[in-house]
Design an enzyme around this catalytic site. Structure first.
Site, PDB file in Angstrom:
ATOM      1  N   LYS A  84      -0.015   3.698  -2.696  1.00  0.00           N
ATOM      2  CA  LYS A  84      -1.101   4.672  -2.611  1.00  0.00           C
ATOM      3  C   LYS A  84      -0.589   6.112  -2.486  1.00  0.00           C
ATOM      4  O   LYS A  84      -1.355   7.059  -2.687  1.00  0.00           O
ATOM      5  CB  LYS A  84      -2.020   4.339  -1.439  1.00  0.00           C
ATOM      6  CG  LYS A  84      -2.789   3.021  -1.629  1.00  0.00           C
ATOM      7  CD  LYS A  84      -3.712   2.757  -0.456  1.00  0.00           C
ATOM      8  CE  LYS A  84      -4.605   1.542  -0.691  1.00  0.00           C
ATOM      9  NZ  LYS A  84      -4.044   0.312  -0.172  1.00  0.00           N
TER      10      LYS A  84
ATOM     11  N   SER B 177       0.793  -1.238   0.000  1.00  0.00           N
ATOM     12  CA  SER B 177       0.000   0.000   0.000  1.00  0.00           C
ATOM     13  C   SER B 177       0.820   1.280   0.000  1.00  0.00           C
ATOM     14  O   SER B 177       0.242   2.372  -0.090  1.00  0.00           O
ATOM     15  CB  SER B 177      -0.954   0.005   1.191  1.00  0.00           C
ATOM     16  OG  SER B 177      -1.997  -0.924   0.989  1.00  0.00           O
TER      17      SER B 177
ATOM     18  N   SER C 298      -6.320   2.663   4.516  1.00  0.00           N
ATOM     19  CA  SER C 298      -5.683   2.035   3.355  1.00  0.00           C
ATOM     20  C   SER C 298      -6.679   1.228   2.530  1.00  0.00           C
ATOM     21  O   SER C 298      -6.455   0.056   2.212  1.00  0.00           O
ATOM     22  CB  SER C 298      -4.519   1.139   3.799  1.00  0.00           C
ATOM     23  OG  SER C 298      -3.622   0.906   2.745  1.00  0.00           O
TER      24      SER C 298
END
Length: 272
Positions: free
Chosen positions: A15, A12, A79
């Site tokens: 992101k 993640s 997330s």
């Protein structure tokens, strides 16, 4: 960037690029919430599929409206992979077009060892290095809204309610962001920014750790970052202490460490 840097899944942490592109295309000023995104039946179906695959998601319903700021909060705090997909389609029309823009931006920033295949980082084929990710983290942290969101411990969404930041270091030892990541392929990952007082001066330390092993992968990434920041601060705290090793050809004042056989990189700046 140096002999220790090798491309690996980043989970993640990807992101950060997603949020950066959204904010670059749809800038927000402090206090602004931005345009509204209406969630569809297709978004709900996608969320249900991701939930069944045990991805990180936030609950949504068709017709729910999220402001741009709320969508970014869902992306960066708990997330949410489903919101990464929502934002990608909202920004570029299709996920494929958004991923192409992620890769084009990476190339423009000199992230030569990076390849994005999805906007959330769930795909193990999304790979990068600590050195490459440092470039996008530093760029994203220049955006006040991004920096404000990643420094927020929680937020309230219309359907999901209160969501919490997976970065539990916030407010401790000077940590003010940025983004955790974890899965079996990536291990524990953490892109971070911390402010420390060193020799009487507030000093910003920005870094990335990837591939940390452990039973709790998020905790492993956080612990590695905390140890790195402590080490850098100690390096500078003692009068006459030698400068840390610099990676040849790296960004200015980068500090490279090997922890548990994986890559970690940070850079120190002046007063923030």
């Amino acid at each position: 960037m140096g002999p220790s840097q090798h491309a690996a899944p980043i989970a993640s942490v990807a992101k950060v690029m997603t949020a950066y592109l959204v904010l670059r295309d749809h800038p927000l000023r402090e206090g602004e919430n931005g345009p509204t995104i209406t969630l569809t039946d297709g978004d709900v179906a996608d969320t249900d599929r991701r939930s069944q695959e045990r991805e990180s998601v936030v609950p949504i319903v068709a017709g729910e409206q999220l402001t741009e700021r709320q969508a970014l909060q869902a992306l960066l705090l708990p997330s949410a992979n489903n919101i990464a997909a929502v934002l990608a389609r909202w920004d570029a029309g299709t996920t494929a077009q958004f991923v192409a823009r992620m890769n084009a931006t990476a190339r423009s920033l000199g992230m030569t060892s990076t390849r994005y295949t999805d906007p959330s980082g769930y795909d193990d084929a999304t790979v990068s290095t600590a050195a490459d990710q440092l470039r996008i983290v530093a760029r994203a942290m220049r955006l006040p809204v991004f920096a404000n969101i990643v420094a927020t411990p929680n937020a309230t969404l219309p359907v999901a309610g209160v969501v919490h930041n997976t970065n539990t270091l916030l407010g401790r030892n000077g940590f003010v962001g940025v983004k955790t990541g974890s899965d079996r392929a990536a291990g524990g990952c953490f892109a971070f920014r911390a402010i420390r007082v060193v020799r009487g001066h507030r000093t910003a330390i920005i870094g990335v750790v990837l591939g940390q092993p452990g039973d709790d992968l998020i905790a492993a990434g956080l612990a590695a970052a905390e140890a790195m920041v402590d080490g850098i601060a100690d390096d500078r705290a003692a009068p006459g202490a030698p400068e840390p090793m610099l990676s040849p050809g790296a960004l200015p004042r980068e500090h490279v460490r090997r922890r548990a056989g994986v890559d970690a990189l940070s850079t120190r700046g002046g007063n923030p």
